[in-house]
Design a protein around this motif. Structure first.
Motif, PDB file in Angstrom:
ATOM      1  N   ARG A 408       0.833  -1.211   0.000  1.00 35.25           N
ATOM      2  CA  ARG A 408       0.000   0.000   0.000  1.00 35.25           C
ATOM      3  C   ARG A 408       0.861   1.251   0.000  1.00 35.25           C
ATOM      4  O   ARG A 408       0.623   2.182  -0.780  1.00 35.25           O
ATOM      5  CB  ARG A 408      -0.917   0.004   1.225  1.00 35.25           C
ATOM      6  CG  ARG A 408      -1.720   1.298   1.376  1.00 35.25           C
ATOM      7  CD  ARG A 408      -2.357   1.431   2.741  1.00 35.25           C
ATOM      8  NE  ARG A 408      -1.402   1.580   3.824  1.00 35.25           N
ATOM      9  CZ  ARG A 408      -0.766   2.717   4.136  1.00 35.25           C
ATOM     10  NH1 ARG A 408      -0.964   3.812   3.424  1.00 35.25           N
ATOM     11  NH2 ARG A 408       0.090   2.759   5.146  1.00 35.25           N
ATOM     12  N   ARG A 409       1.864   1.269   0.857  1.00 37.79           N
ATOM     13  CA  ARG A 409       2.693   2.462   0.998  1.00 37.79           C
ATOM     14  C   ARG A 409       3.537   2.733  -0.239  1.00 37.79           C
ATOM     15  O   ARG A 409       4.030   3.849  -0.419  1.00 37.79           O
ATOM     16  CB  ARG A 409       3.579   2.332   2.236  1.00 37.79           C
ATOM     17  CG  ARG A 409       2.788   2.315   3.542  1.00 37.79           C
ATOM     18  CD  ARG A 409       3.686   2.089   4.738  1.00 37.79           C
ATOM     19  NE  ARG A 409       4.660   3.160   4.906  1.00 37.79           N
ATOM     20  CZ  ARG A 409       5.644   3.126   5.803  1.00 37.79           C
ATOM     21  NH1 ARG A 409       5.788   2.067   6.598  1.00 37.79           N
ATOM     22  NH2 ARG A 409       6.488   4.145   5.923  1.00 37.79           N
ATOM     23  N   THR A 410       3.721   1.725  -1.073  1.00 32.72           N
ATOM     24  CA  THR A 410       4.492   1.916  -2.311  1.00 32.72           C
ATOM     25  C   THR A 410       3.576   2.037  -3.525  1.00 32.72           C
ATOM     26  O   THR A 410       4.027   1.902  -4.661  1.00 32.72           O
ATOM     27  CB  THR A 410       5.468   0.739  -2.507  1.00 32.72           C
ATOM     28  OG1 THR A 410       4.734  -0.500  -2.468  1.00 32.72           O
ATOM     29  CG2 THR A 410       6.532   0.716  -1.436  1.00 32.72           C
ATOM     30  N   ASP A 411       2.277   2.275  -3.279  1.00 34.48           N
ATOM     31  CA  ASP A 411       1.284   2.486  -4.339  1.00 34.48           C
ATOM     32  C   ASP A 411       1.060   1.246  -5.201  1.00 34.48           C
ATOM     33  O   ASP A 411       0.633   1.366  -6.359  1.00 34.48           O
ATOM     34  CB  ASP A 411       1.678   3.678  -5.231  1.00 34.48           C
ATOM     35  CG  ASP A 411       1.573   5.005  -4.492  1.00 34.48           C
ATOM     36  OD1 ASP A 411       0.811   5.072  -3.508  1.00 34.48           O
ATOM     37  OD2 ASP A 411       2.257   5.962  -4.898  1.00 34.48           O
ATOM     38  N   HIS A 412       1.286   0.081  -4.643  1.00 28.92           N
ATOM     39  CA  HIS A 412       0.958  -1.171  -5.333  1.00 28.92           C
ATOM     40  C   HIS A 412      -0.362  -1.686  -4.737  1.00 28.92           C
ATOM     41  O   HIS A 412      -0.402  -2.681  -4.003  1.00 28.92           O
ATOM     42  CB  HIS A 412       2.087  -2.195  -5.183  1.00 28.92           C
ATOM     43  CG  HIS A 412       3.272  -1.895  -6.038  1.00 28.92           C
ATOM     44  ND1 HIS A 412       4.048  -0.762  -5.859  1.00 28.92           N
ATOM     45  CD2 HIS A 412       3.818  -2.557  -7.096  1.00 28.92           C
ATOM     46  CE1 HIS A 412       5.027  -0.758  -6.754  1.00 28.92           C
ATOM     47  NE2 HIS A 412       4.898  -1.825  -7.520  1.00 28.92           N
ATOM     48  N   THR A 413      -1.427  -0.975  -5.075  1.00 26.03           N
ATOM     49  CA  THR A 413      -2.706  -1.217  -4.417  1.00 26.03           C
ATOM     50  C   THR A 413      -3.257  -2.603  -4.710  1.00 26.03           C
ATOM     51  O   THR A 413      -3.783  -3.274  -3.808  1.00 26.03           O
ATOM     52  CB  THR A 413      -3.723  -0.143  -4.857  1.00 26.03           C
ATOM     53  OG1 THR A 413      -3.160   1.146  -4.617  1.00 26.03           O
ATOM     54  CG2 THR A 413      -5.018  -0.285  -4.079  1.00 26.03           C
ATOM     55  N   GLU A 414      -3.155  -3.051  -5.943  1.00 27.46           N
ATOM     56  CA  GLU A 414      -3.713  -4.367  -6.275  1.00 27.46           C
ATOM     57  C   GLU A 414      -3.015  -5.465  -5.490  1.00 27.46           C
ATOM     58  O   GLU A 414      -3.665  -6.395  -4.987  1.00 27.46           O
ATOM     59  CB  GLU A 414      -3.594  -4.621  -7.782  1.00 27.46           C
ATOM     60  CG  GLU A 414      -4.533  -3.750  -8.619  1.00 27.46           C
ATOM     61  CD  GLU A 414      -4.489  -4.138 -10.087  1.00 27.46           C
ATOM     62  OE1 GLU A 414      -3.831  -5.154 -10.428  1.00 27.46           O
ATOM     63  OE2 GLU A 414      -5.109  -3.429 -10.899  1.00 27.46           O
ATOM     64  N   GLN A 415      -1.684  -5.368  -5.381  1.00 31.21           N
ATOM     65  CA  GLN A 415      -0.962  -6.363  -4.577  1.00 31.21           C
ATOM     66  C   GLN A 415      -1.367  -6.270  -3.109  1.00 31.21           C
ATOM     67  O   GLN A 415      -1.486  -7.286  -2.425  1.00 31.21           O
ATOM     68  CB  GLN A 415       0.547  -6.143  -4.708  1.00 31.21           C
ATOM     69  CG  GLN A 415       1.161  -6.706  -5.979  1.00 31.21           C
ATOM     70  CD  GLN A 415       2.650  -6.436  -6.026  1.00 31.21           C
ATOM     71  OE1 GLN A 415       3.073  -5.373  -6.469  1.00 31.21           O
ATOM     72  NE2 GLN A 415       3.434  -7.388  -5.566  1.00 31.21           N
ATOM     73  N   ALA A 416      -1.570  -5.047  -2.629  1.00 34.15           N
ATOM     74  CA  ALA A 416      -1.973  -4.870  -1.233  1.00 34.15           C
ATOM     75  C   ALA A 416      -3.317  -5.536  -0.968  1.00 34.15           C
ATOM     76  O   ALA A 416      -3.468  -6.305  -0.016  1.00 34.15           O
ATOM     77  CB  ALA A 416      -2.039  -3.383  -0.887  1.00 34.15           C
ATOM     78  N   ILE A 417      -4.296  -5.254  -1.818  1.00 30.36           N
ATOM     79  CA  ILE A 417      -5.632  -5.821  -1.613  1.00 30.36           C
ATOM     80  C   ILE A 417      -5.581  -7.342  -1.733  1.00 30.36           C
ATOM     81  O   ILE A 417      -6.217  -8.068  -0.952  1.00 30.36           O
ATOM     82  CB  ILE A 417      -6.629  -5.227  -2.622  1.00 30.36           C
ATOM     83  CG1 ILE A 417      -6.735  -3.705  -2.435  1.00 30.36           C
ATOM     84  CG2 ILE A 417      -7.997  -5.880  -2.470  1.00 30.36           C
ATOM     85  CD1 ILE A 417      -7.162  -3.259  -1.060  1.00 30.36           C
TER      86      ILE A 417
END
Length: 646
Positions: A408-417
């Protein structure tokens, strides 16, 4: 400002007195006995191997730091020992306790017991002083005089609060392999303890406050009791103690691993104590107590927070303790995180480097390494660390959730979710599921997907109505106009439970001022919160923003500048800097406004705020200024007109 949770740390009046600082400050003559200097502080003494490894790579032998805290941020204990010998040679009273501890531990670790005793003898109070009370029992145990070591604990134990004297006594027995005697001490200690874990809510009376302060100390001590009973084969007692620790720290991987070993008839994974590692464990106990005492003293003094380490004395004891007890991996993680949060990225990295790759806490260390990479703006390395955690986490869903937050903090939202989804599929307990849903909601909110964030928080709230879940519920729903009323309803229940809580006052007040219909009530509440918490940057910023919304920009500036200064003791806060830029713009301080917005961009804002900040830097504020209106009357002194009036 959005609600912020204050964590209690541990503190140090006892060290100041026991280790001799108060002795020097009291204006007494230096009564240290004359001891041959070459036996105590001789320069050129070969350092113990444990301490030598802390030297930074390619460090110059004559390196210097502006102050001891800078060396601690580098985790450069080798330097601390060298400077300690020089300082004691000069009979310097400044930081005498810190230097004495460093020199003593160097000699003790190297097996130079006569020199170690001479260092204690030459400390304030000599062999009857506070430093000797804390350290001589382990020196006696290392010399084979275990019974004398226990007697020495009894002679000086009144200087420390329970359960520390009992812990010290039991550790001395443990160091000699006299486990039955250690078990007896621990059993008596546990019988006298309050084993009630602190609640989620802020303490409302002295009993709850003391319970919160002592929680880490209690769980740490009970864990030692569990280990000793485990080694003795006392299965039921060990299981009872391990389960008590889990009530304080439900997901402790070391406890869970040892429970697995207990069921399999295996010994604990930690090695048995030696006099050296027992002294290290004791210093870790002292470090926790010192850090808490110093932090508490600072809070009670009502002084503004300062950047850097919360307790240099506590950090010194912790780093020394870890060198003597290198298997204390949970505390190694804490030490690295402590140094990292104070700005010591290289020091944090070196502290973690001493953890074996197969350690039970190695995946947790990888999460801290990811944090180090983020501080260095090396997102690729942070993602690589998160990938390694996800690949090796096994059934530890908390690690997968932690890796998701790195994404999330690195703007990799899909991986985060996706990682949060995986963690959610691994948990069944309602509270655990609520936690994962809350973290996933925050990830949705971070990218501006307010509908998905609200849906996750509603699901979390259905599973758990604990304080943490409800506070996050308010924080998430205040941004969703369709759900704002529901967030306010929950914020009101939190406030009704503890109307004097600054945290809850700020949660309700700041949520209210997000919509025009809540501004007047929010302003009144935030003034009340400010009256209670003038050192709390969150409520100071919230009140400043309420002034802004009423069009009183000078008063807003005074408050928000103070909030910025208070928050900078931790790290720059994008929301506060964004608010400050808006205020400066309304006061026709255009360059100051853009400078504040650029600083906000550097402080890792969420995606929606980042977009608006970029627009503000480029075009300034394009919306009309809030119209100045009469401020609501409050039954408290009126607000400060200028920054210095605060």
């Amino acid at each position: 400002m959005r609600w912020a949770t204050l964590a209690a740390t541990i503190s140090a009046a006892a060290f100041a007195s026991a280790a001799g600082v108060a002795y020097a400050q009291a204006g007494k003559q230096d009564e240290r006995p004359a001891v041959a200097q070459d036996a105590v502080v001789q320069e050129g003494v070969e350092p113990a191997q444990e301490l030598r490894v802390t030297s930074p790579p390619n460090a110059a032998p004559d390196r210097t730091y502006a102050k001891p805290e800078a060396a601690l941020l580098e985790a450069d204990v080798d330097y601390m020992v060298r400077e300690g010998r020089r300082a004691l040679n000069r009979s310097v009273d400044d930081d005498v306790a810190l230097w004495t501890a460093s020199v003593f531990i160097d000699d003790f670790a190297a097996g130079r017991y006569a020199e170690a005793r001479a260092t204690l003898q030459n400390s304030p109070g000599g062999l009857q002083g506070g430093m000797a009370d804390m350290m001589e029992p382990f020196l006696l145990a290392a010399e084979g005089q275990v019974d004398r070591g226990v007697e020495r604990v009894d002679a000086g134990g009144d200087n420390l609060p329970a359960p520390l004297p009992e812990v010290e006594r039991a550790l001395v027995f443990e160091s000699a392999g006299r486990l039955q005697e250690a078990a007896a001490v621990y059993a008596q200690m546990v019988e006298r303890m309050d084993l009630t874990p602190p609640g989620e809510a802020e303490p409302q009376n002295m009993e709850e406050f003391e319970r919160a302060l002592g929680a880490t100390r209690v769980s740490h001590a009970v864990y030692r009791a569990a280990l000793v009973h485990h080694r003795l084969g006392r299965t039921e007692a060990a299981r009872r103690y391990y389960n008590t620790v889990l009530e304080f720290s439900p997901r402790s991987v070391d406890v869970l691993e040892n429970l697995r070993r207990l069921d399999a008839g295996q010994q604990p994974f930690e090695p048995a104590l030696t006099p050296k590692s027992a002294a290290g464990r004791w210093m870790i106990f002292l470090a926790e107590f010192l850090t808490q005492t110093e932090a508490l003293s600072h809070m009670l003094s009502d002084a503004d927070p300062e950047p850097g380490l919360a307790s240099p004395a506590g950090t010194t004891m912790l780093q020394l303790g870890l060198l003597l007890a290198p298997d204390a991996s949970d505390w190694r993680l804490y030490a690295a995180q402590e140094v990292l949060e104070a700005g010591g990225t290289a020091g944090a990295e070196r502290i973690l480097a001493q953890m074996p790759a197969d350690d039970v806490f190695a995946p947790d260390a990888e999460i801290v390494r990811a944090g180090i990479h983020l501080e260095r703006d090396n997102n690729a390395a942070a993602i690589a660390s998160a990938d390694r955690v996800v690949a090796n986490a096994g059934n530890r869903w908390t690690l997968i959730a932690a890796a998701a937050d790195i994404y999330r903090r690195t703007d990799h939202t899909e991986q985060a979710i996706s990682a949060f989804d995986r963690a959610l599929g691994m948990v069944q307990a309602p509270k655990d599921r609520a936690d994962v849903l809350g973290w996933r909601a925050f990830a949705h909110r971070y990218v501006g997907n307010y509908a998905a964030a609200t849906a996750d928080m509603r699901a979390a709230y259905e599973l758990d109505q604990g304080v943490d879940t409800r506070m996050l519920y308010v924080s998430i729903l205040m941004d969703d106009p369709q759900a704002w009323n529901d967030g306010i309803t929950v914020a009101r229940t939190l406030f009704a439970e503890q109307p004097d809580s600054v945290l809850r006052l700020n949660a309700l007040g700041y949520a209210l001022i997000q919509q025009p219909q809540g501004l007047e009530e929010g302003y009144r509440l935030l003034w009340r919160g400010f009256n209670y918490g003038q050192q709390d940057f969150a409520v100071v910023d919230s009140l400043g923003w309420a002034y802004y919304l009423y069009g009183h920009f000078d008063q807003a500036r005074a408050l928000i500048e103070r909030a910025r200064d208070l928050s900078n003791a931790q790290e720059p806060n994008s929301e506060i800097l964004d608010h400050l830029g808006d205020v400066y713009w309304r006061l026709n301080r255009r360059e100051d406004a853009r400078a504040a917005w650029r600083q906000a961009l550097d402080a890792d804002p969420d995606v929606p705020r980042r977009r608006t900040l970029e627009q503000k830097v480029s075009r300034g504020l394009t919306t009309p200024a809030p119209r100045q209106r009469e401020l609501p009357r409050v039954d408290l002194p009126e607000g400060p007109a200028q920054r210095e009036d605060l």
